[in-house]
Design a protein around this motif. Structure first.
Motif, PDB file in Angstrom:
ATOM      1  N   MET A   1     -10.702  12.770  -1.415  1.00  0.00           N
ATOM      2  CA  MET A   1      -9.248  12.498  -1.512  1.00  0.00           C
ATOM      3  C   MET A   1      -9.241  11.643  -3.075  1.00  0.00           C
ATOM      4  N   TYR A   2     -10.381  10.891  -3.184  1.00  0.00           N
ATOM      5  CA  TYR A   2     -10.317  10.324  -4.395  1.00  0.00           C
ATOM      6  C   TYR A   2     -10.881  10.890  -5.559  1.00  0.00           C
TER       7      TYR A   2
ATOM      8  N   VAL B   1       1.339   8.555  -5.730  1.00  0.00           N
ATOM      9  CA  VAL B   1       0.093   9.092  -5.534  1.00  0.00           C
ATOM     10  C   VAL B   1      -0.786   8.275  -6.792  1.00  0.00           C
TER      11      VAL B   1
ATOM     12  N   TYR C   1      -7.890   0.488   0.698  1.00  0.00           N
ATOM     13  CA  TYR C   1      -7.038  -0.284   1.682  1.00  0.00           C
ATOM     14  C   TYR C   1      -8.196  -0.223   3.091  1.00  0.00           C
TER      15      TYR C   1
ATOM     16  N   ARG D   1       6.514   3.445  -5.677  1.00  0.00           N
ATOM     17  CA  ARG D   1       7.638   4.179  -4.968  1.00  0.00           C
ATOM     18  C   ARG D   1       7.845   5.454  -5.788  1.00  0.00           C
TER      19      ARG D   1
ATOM     20  N   THR E   1       0.871  -1.318  -0.008  1.00  0.00           N
ATOM     21  CA  THR E   1       0.050  -0.025   0.118  1.00  0.00           C
ATOM     22  C   THR E   1       0.986   1.108   0.119  1.00  0.00           C
ATOM     23  N   GLY E   2       2.151   0.775   0.235  1.00  0.00           N
ATOM     24  CA  GLY E   2       2.955   2.315   0.155  1.00  0.00           C
ATOM     25  C   GLY E   2       3.212   2.979   1.413  1.00  0.00           C
ATOM     26  N   VAL E   3       2.834   2.405   2.609  1.00  0.00           N
ATOM     27  CA  VAL E   3       2.830   2.772   4.067  1.00  0.00           C
ATOM     28  C   VAL E   3       4.319   2.658   4.279  1.00  0.00           C
TER      29      VAL E   3
ATOM     30  N   ILE F   1     -12.738  10.655   2.481  1.00  0.00           N
ATOM     31  CA  ILE F   1     -12.069  10.007   1.751  1.00  0.00           C
ATOM     32  C   ILE F   1     -12.544   9.969   0.182  1.00  0.00           C
TER      33      ILE F   1
ATOM     34  N   ILE G   1      -5.850   2.076  -5.205  1.00  0.00           N
ATOM     35  CA  ILE G   1      -6.144   1.168  -4.093  1.00  0.00           C
ATOM     36  C   ILE G   1      -6.935   1.473  -3.113  1.00  0.00           C
TER      37      ILE G   1
ATOM     38  N   LYS H   1      -1.594   4.860  -5.316  1.00  0.00           N
ATOM     39  CA  LYS H   1      -2.685   4.983  -4.274  1.00  0.00           C
ATOM     40  C   LYS H   1      -4.146   5.074  -4.763  1.00  0.00           C
ATOM     41  N   LYS H   2      -3.884   5.832  -5.916  1.00  0.00           N
ATOM     42  CA  LYS H   2      -5.454   6.232  -6.496  1.00  0.00           C
ATOM     43  C   LYS H   2      -6.279   5.081  -6.829  1.00  0.00           C
TER      44      LYS H   2
END
Lengths: 570, 242
Positions: free
Chosen positions: B101-102, B70, B78, B66, B48-50, B98, B76, B73-74
């Motif tokens: 954000m999307y 952005v 989660y 990586r 997830t990139g966290v 949320i 995913i 993440k668009k």
């Protein structure tokens, strides 16, 4: 014999529970992980000590000056009377909030309830915890007053011994009284059993209390013609009756303790000391008896927040699904979290709202309307002459306000483990950081900026001067907020057990406070030098420089944004 | 599709994830199984990139998470194992946040909020703050928020924790629907019965190393045991210990 041994064992368990509760409390539990605790604690106490030094020094000076003036008229003992009054008043005030927090809203309540302990052991341990907090607080009031007085008076050993005993015993009665009051309130008012609701009510009460005691103090100070501290000590000692007399009636150990210290050179000192201890012990027993009757019922059903469980109306749903840009939505989210989390609101927002109110009260109560208008006329005559310095003053005041309770200096820390979800959002980290900055400035900058503009208008500044006030006050607020955010970006405290720890035990705010003043001095330095040559040039230079510094700070945040979030690996 | 390519993550001397590679194809439900501390959550956080992997790559529908975080993440949605987030927001505010954000269209988000809040019986709770929710309700509101964004890749960390049987059944059904629509569904779980019933493939991790990836039939063939997933799982994960 067996009964006594059992009782001693039970008391021992209560004391152990007291230690466990204190170690696990929000006031003592620190962060773990990220290596922050080690570094934070290493610097925390020296920094705190340095921060407290000016306060302690001013109290010592006040006692020395007071002793000089009062001893001349043979009333030097008024200093001790004043100290005891302040101590009891503050203990009553703090006791109310500590009792609420420790007896009813401690997060460990549900775990303790399942342990095989007697109810009096739990309530007793909680009581002792409240008492410890009071002692910590009292130490800062007691030490400068009593020690300075003792030294000035050339007091003997017995004075210090009795003073110490009285100081140790004095908070017991106020804490017992406040705990009983709080227990009855919680017992009788089930609708208060919501942590959030009670926190808000407590805040309102605290504000009322502060205003109630601030207004007479301001009136007393402003009505005093000379610089003598005698009127102040007379007021604090309750010489003319009023609060001092009422306190003595509510808290009998106040008068007993006073007499014990006053008679420290005689046998009566011992008698009064013993009496003080006996009355305090009786208050503790009374607390235990009341808690046995109502504490369990009063503390059942405590929740974090209440819920309406009502379906959204069509209008609410329509309103609730309105689309916003990512940054606007992030700003709104930040503001909601800051406003709705009582701990964050009180520590990060409230002070920036209160100080303009206190300033206005001080201004308005400084004298009659005629005096006020005369003062405005006089000051407005000097505005043109000193305008660049006024702007620099605004920058310094802003630096102090933002740094002392800046939401931006704990903006990342406050997220805690929530930061993982923030990292998941498909929005650049820089945008998220900007939202934190903007929300800080909107919530905390606007009251100050409005006050400065109002002052500029009252002082009959020109349009251009008002514009300069707007630019400089907004910019100085912004770059100090950026500074706070940069400090938090460098060392966020993300692992905490409760919201209080995220802000109250966060050394980042202290670091930001330490850096804000030098930074503002640097920004003001050039324009200050220029002001000796040309005031208009200095004013323009300060405004431009302040804006440029804002831009520079934003660029630094932009460059460091990704690295900051990348470093957060939890 | 999720492509996990040789990812490794260490905490000091401890290797939480050790050179793990596998693909989670679109249109399939993949269960991620392993004992406690096996590296499931760490792997999911890297996907997830966290968390950043020490080495290796993760591609979300071809986007390196990586290099282009952005954009990755668009795609995913989660649902974390701990849903104690944004507790001071009301349910509707959290979902709308949320959705913002999307960038979900307001009309679409309204229709989805109505549909999924009705499905999870959360209609009477949307106007309450999340802090007043039970653990299961927090899980539901997180699920609704993810569903409103209609992600191409659905990642769930222990999604069944705290859910009542009714909601659990609905979530399983939704996972199947998402996969049938050609989306990627990747979830970790300890509940082997669930994995056995809804997974198309399973990935089993132990000690940070991938032990198996494939269908249940392949697992039976590999282990040589015709028993349940639980028996296969135990045989595989306890093999080194015996």
């Amino acid at each position: 014999m067996i009964g006594v041994s059992n009782m001693l064992r039970d008391i021992k368990i209560m004391l152990k529970l007291t230690a466990v509760l204190f170690k696990g409390s929000s006031y003592t539990s620190g962060s773990k992980g990220n290596g922050l605790k080690k570094n934070g604690n290493k610097w925390l106490y020296p920094v705190l000590a340095i921060c407290l030094l000016p306060m302690l020094a001013s109290m010592v000076i006040m006692v020395v000056q007071g002793y000089g003036e009062l001893s001349a008229i043979g009333k030097e003992f008024m200093i001790i009377r004043a100290y005891l009054n302040i101590s009891v008043l503050l203990t009553l005030f703090m006791g109310f909030f500590y009792s609420l927090s420790v007896l009813f809203f401690a997060t460990d309540n549900e775990f303790i309830a399942h342990l095989p302990l007697k109810p009096w052991q739990i309530s007793g341990a909680r009581f002792l915890n409240i008492l410890i907090y009071e002692y910590i607080f009292e130490t800062f009031v007691f030490l400068p007053f009593a020690i300075t007085y003792g030294v000035m008076d050339g007091a003997g050993v017995m004075f210090y011994i009795y003073s110490l005993i009285v100081a140790a015993v004095l908070p017991v009665v106020p804490v017992a009284l406040m705990s009983i009051v709080v227990m009855f309130i919680m017992y009788a008012c089930p609708f208060l059993k919501s942590r959030d609701r009670m926190n808000v009510l407590s805040t309102v009460l605290m504000l009322i209390f502060m205003l109630v005691f601030y207004l007479p103090a301001v009136g007393e100070m402003s009505s005093s013609e000379d610089e003598s501290v005698i009127p102040l000590f007379e007021m604090l000692a309750g010489e003319s009756g009023g609060v001092g007399k009422t306190l003595g009636m509510i808290v009998p150990t106040l008068l007993l303790g006073l007499r014990a210290i006053h008679s420290s050179g005689h046998i009566m000192g011992l008698v009064y000391t013993v009496l003080t201890v006996v009355v305090a012990a009786a208050a503790f027993v009374l607390f235990e008896l009341v808690s046995k009757l109502i504490y369990a019922k009063a503390s059942s059903g405590i929740t974090q927040a209440t819920a309406s469980r009502k379906k959204l109306s069509a209008a609410q749903l329509e309103n609730g699904v309105k689309k916003s840009s990512a940054i606007k939505s992030l700003v709104i989210k930040e503001i909601r979290v800051l406003m709705r989390t009582p701990v964050y609101f009180m520590n990060c927002v409230l002070m920036t709202w209160i100080w303009p109110v206190f300033f206005c009260i001080g201004f308005v109560t400084a004298g009659s309307m005629e005096d006020l208008m005369e003062m405005v006329d006089q000051v407005s005559g000097y505005v043109d002459q000193f305008f660049p310095y006024i702007l620099m003053g605004i920058s310094m005041v802003n630096a102090f306000i933002v740094a002392s309770s800046s939401p931006s200096a704990s903006a990342i820390s406050r997220e805690g483990t929530e930061i993982l979800l923030s990292k998941m959002l498909p929005v650049p980290y820089y945008t998220q950081l900007k939202a934190k900055l903007y929300s800080s400035c909107i919530l905390c900058g606007i009251p100050s900026i409005v006050l400065f503009i109002a002052l500029a208008v009252v002082l009959r500044c020109s349009i251009l001067q008002v514009l300069a006030v707007v630019v400089v006050s907004a910019a100085s607020f912004f770059y100090v907020a950026c500074l706070g955010l940069l400090v938090d970006m460098g060392r966020p405290k993300l692992v905490w057990t409760n919201e209080e720890a995220a802000v109250k035990q966060n050394i980042n705010s202290l670091i930001a406070m330490g850096l804000a003043t030098p930074m503002t001095l640097v920004v003001c330095g050039g324009p200050l030098a220029l002001s000796f040559v040309n005031h208009i040039a200095a004013t323009v230079a300060l405004a431009v420089l302040s804006v440029v510094v804002c831009w520079l700070m934003l660029q630094i945040i932009k460059v460091r944004a990704d690295k900051c979030y990348d470093n957060i690996q939890m | 599709m999720i492509q996990i390519q040789n990812i490794t993550k260490s905490y000091g001397d401890f290797k939480a994830v050790d050179d793990v590679s596998f693909d989670v194809p679109s249109g399939r439900i993949v269960g991620f199984l392993g004992p406690n501390g096996a590296g499931k959550t760490t792997t999911i956080k890297i996907v997830t990139g966290v968390l950043n992997a020490d080495s290796g790559n993760v591609l979300i529908n071809g986007v390196n998470n990586r290099a282009n975080p952005v954009e990755a993440k668009k795609q995913i949605g989660y649902i974390p194992d701990n849903n104690d987030v944004f507790l001071r927001l009301k349910g509707i505010e959290y979902i709308n946040f949320i959705a913002d954000m999307y960038g979900v269209d307001p009309q679409v988000r309204k229709e989805r909020i109505q549909r999924y809040s009705h499905l999870f019986e959360m209609e009477n709770n949307l106007n309450d703050k999340i802090v007043s929710y039970s653990h299961g309700m927090r899980q539901k509101i997180a699920s609704i928020a993810v569903l409103v964004t209609d992600p191409a890749v659905w990642i769930l960390d222990e999604p069944m924790t705290g859910l009542d049987p009714n909601s659990f059944a609905k979530l399983k059904k939704l996972m199947r629907e998402q996969a049938d629509m050609g989306k990627t569904v990747f979830f970790s779980t300890h509940v082997l019965d669930v994995a056995e019933k809804i997974c198309d493939d399973v990935a089993i991790i132990k000690g940070g190393k991938l032990q198996f990836y494939g269908t249940l039939e392949q697992l039976r063939e590999d282990v040589g045991n015709g028993g349940s997933l639980e028996e296969l799982f135990l045989e595989l994960t306890e093999a080194d210990e015996n």
